[in-house]
Write an enzyme that holds these catalytic residues in place. Structure first.
Site, PDB file in Angstrom:
ATOM      1  N   ALA A  87      12.769  65.187 -22.237  1.00 31.61           N
ATOM      2  CA  ALA A  87      13.328  65.480 -23.566  1.00 31.61           C
ATOM      3  C   ALA A  87      13.697  66.950 -23.763  1.00 31.61           C
ATOM      4  O   ALA A  87      13.407  67.525 -24.801  1.00 31.61           O
ATOM      5  CB  ALA A  87      12.372  65.013 -24.665  1.00 31.61           C
ATOM      6  N   TYR A 143       9.645  68.356  -9.833  1.00 31.78           N
ATOM      7  CA  TYR A 143      10.782  67.641  -9.227  1.00 31.78           C
ATOM      8  C   TYR A 143      12.147  68.196  -9.594  1.00 31.78           C
ATOM      9  O   TYR A 143      13.150  67.846  -8.982  1.00 31.78           O
ATOM     10  CB  TYR A 143      10.688  66.136  -9.516  1.00 31.78           C
ATOM     11  N   GLY A 193      14.788  53.971 -18.418  1.00 32.77           N
ATOM     12  CA  GLY A 193      16.157  53.658 -18.007  1.00 32.77           C
ATOM     13  C   GLY A 193      16.179  53.166 -16.564  1.00 32.77           C
ATOM     14  O   GLY A 193      15.363  53.614 -15.755  1.00 32.77           O
ATOM     15  N   ASP A 194      17.121  52.278 -16.249  1.00 28.01           N
ATOM     16  CA  ASP A 194      17.094  51.675 -14.904  1.00 28.01           C
ATOM     17  C   ASP A 194      17.559  52.644 -13.808  1.00 28.01           C
ATOM     18  O   ASP A 194      17.579  52.291 -12.637  1.00 28.01           O
ATOM     19  CB  ASP A 194      17.911  50.371 -14.875  1.00 28.01           C
ATOM     20  N   GLN A 196      12.828  59.366  -8.381  1.00 28.12           N
ATOM     21  CA  GLN A 196      11.756  58.711  -9.138  1.00 28.12           C
ATOM     22  C   GLN A 196      11.412  57.298  -8.657  1.00 28.12           C
ATOM     23  O   GLN A 196      10.612  56.608  -9.277  1.00 28.12           O
ATOM     24  CB  GLN A 196      12.139  58.675 -10.618  1.00 28.12           C
ATOM     25  N   THR A 215      22.436  54.878 -19.791  1.00 27.60           N
ATOM     26  CA  THR A 215      23.657  55.204 -20.549  1.00 27.60           C
ATOM     27  C   THR A 215      24.595  56.029 -19.676  1.00 27.60           C
ATOM     28  O   THR A 215      24.221  57.106 -19.190  1.00 27.60           O
ATOM     29  CB  THR A 215      23.290  55.997 -21.819  1.00 27.60           C
ATOM     30  N   ASP A 227      17.188 103.610   3.478  1.00 29.48           N
ATOM     31  CA  ASP A 227      16.367 103.156   2.350  1.00 29.48           C
ATOM     32  C   ASP A 227      15.402 104.277   1.945  1.00 29.48           C
ATOM     33  O   ASP A 227      14.196 104.175   2.145  1.00 29.48           O
ATOM     34  CB  ASP A 227      15.607 101.888   2.792  1.00 29.48           C
TER      35      ASP A 227
END
Ligand code: SPV
Ligand code: MG
Length: 435
Positions: free
Chosen positions: A16, A49, A96-97, A104, A128, A210
């Protein structure tokens, strides 16, 4: 919604971060089935992940609390649903499929297995189409790269990830490699978390040693070019910080550009790169004098998230473990946010012995490793030994230099460029590199 349905308990795991119609579809469906508990993934769970979310856990929770389809929110601390499912034993899980494939897939299989134990059901509404947080995120990445957001991002990464992976960037093109490169292994996606502005490679690209002959203004103007085209955090190699009286101006410039942290090394006098075998003439600062520089940075910074990491050179100068530990205590008390314990040994043994002891101190702060000479060390071993940041400090320049020299040699030897064509990017590739 019937009262009977409301008695069923429904679990929905969500990150979310950017709420869109896809989430609403899922939540609406879940709510039609019963009382909805959202397992809100913590930053740590998400970072296991994919990239950490833009919004913090609390911000995401507040948004969800105000959605009518949500009855309760609990933290989900792992990508794996099993610990929460065991705890709440929901009648139904809704997802959700899209998780039937990809990263996952295994998580889904574990959900199905555990649900069987109490005859729970998995309901998977159709994903969706044409909408995903990841897609939206890449579109708004540019906007979110404000200096303030970029500064804070490093601290959030430190809190969320087991180890923060940083790679050297000496120009915009290398910055873009770090920004965009992703690899997938065992269904997990990996990328770099941010950039290291190295005094060594900043000097080498300008054909200079350097030793601070490239001044801060030149280096900052170079890093601004990198920041123009990237969004990931950047850590600045500040050498020894120069004069204490000038430090507040340096910090101001860095913060204004969106740099997340500065690393200062506890050396004085003409600077010499730490990886030289012969360190004759190099002097380490009195630790209390160096602590004053740390304090100066702490009091000059305007963002609470801008960090100062202290770099201890005791091993480089063969001063030993006791000296390094004593300094770590002093620097930590002075306000350092982390310790870079540097080494030019072929193994990480000395930095691990330091970590083992320092971990027990009440003044322990996160540790940073620069595995240039002990490059066989794996990140998992750094994690095990208490390191939170790994800086690959010079690798892109070291990769580019021999490749460029080889191409130049081939042209000289063959008196034409045909022979090198196969080893270099095609003209078509380079003209299309930046869209
Ligand atoms: C750099 O990259 O410039 C560093 C790390 O400071 S080291 O080269 O190891 O000193
Ligand atoms: Mg340096």
């Amino acid at each position: 919604m019937t009262i009977k349905n409301k008695k069923k308990s429904v679990y929905v795991g969500l990150a979310a971060d950017i709420l869109h119609e896809g989430h609403i579809n899922i939540l609406k469906k879940a709510s039609s089935l019963g009382k909805v508990t959202v397992g809100l993934l913590t930053d740590q769970a998400i970072a296991s992940y994919k990239n950490i979310p833009y919004l913090s856990f609390t911000q995401r929770k507040i948004v969800l609390q105000n959605i009518k389809y949500v009855d309760k929110i609990v933290p989900q601390k792992t990508l794996d649903y099993v610990p929460n499912l065991k705890l709440f034993k929901p009648d139904i899980v809704v997802h959700g499929d899209d998780w039937k494939k990809g990263i996952q897939k295994k998580t889904r299989e574990r959900v199905l297995k555990i649900l069987k134990k109490w005859s729970g059901k998995l309901i998977e509404p159709k994903y969706t189409k044409n909408i995903s947080s990841t897609k939206i995120k890449s579109q708004i990445q540019e906007i979110t790269a404000s200096p303030e957001n970029r500064i804070s991002r490093l601290k959030r990464l430190l809190n969320a990830k087991k180890i923060v992976r940083i790679l050297e960037s000496h120009n915009s093109l290398t910055g873009l490699i770090i920004e965009n490169l992703k690899v997938t292994k065992n269904n997990l996606s990996y990328d770099f978390d941010g950039m290291w502005s190295s005094s060594l490679t900043d000097s080498l690209t300008r054909g200079k040693p350097d030793n601070q002959s490239v001044d801060y203004s030149t280096r900052i103007s170079g890093l601004n070019e990198i920041l123009d085209v990237t969004t990931k955090p950047l850590i600045f190699d500040g050498d020894n910080g120069g004069q204490i009286e000038h430090l507040s101006f340096l910090v101001r410039s860095l913060e204004r550009s969106g740099v997340s942290a500065i690393i200062l090394e506890d050396k004085i006098g003409l600077k010499k790169n730490s990886l030289f075998k012969n360190q004759k003439g190099t002097k380490q600062s009195n630790p209390n004098t160096f602590a004053k520089k740390i304090k100066k940075i702490c009091s000059s910074r305007q963002s609470k998230d801008f960090m100062i990491f202290a770099r201890i050179e005791s091993f480089i100068l063969e001063k030993g473990l006791i000296d390094a530990l004593k300094r770590a205590e002093i620097y930590s008390k002075a306000g350092a946010d982390g310790i870079l314990i540097h080494s030019k040994e072929k193994t990480p043994n000395e930095i691990f012995s330091f970590a083992e002891k320092f971990k027990k101190s009440k003044n322990f702060i996160p540790l940073i490793a620069v595995p240039s000479t002990y490059s066989k060390v794996y990140e998992k071993d750094l994690i095990k030994n208490g390191f939170k940041i790994v800086i690959y400090a010079n690798h892109l320049l070291r990769a580019a230099y021999p490749a460029m020299e080889y191409a130049a040699k081939k042209i000289l030897l063959n008196k034409r460029s045909y022979e090198i064509e196969k080893k270099i990017s095609s003209v078509n590739e380079v003209i299309n590199l930046i869209k």
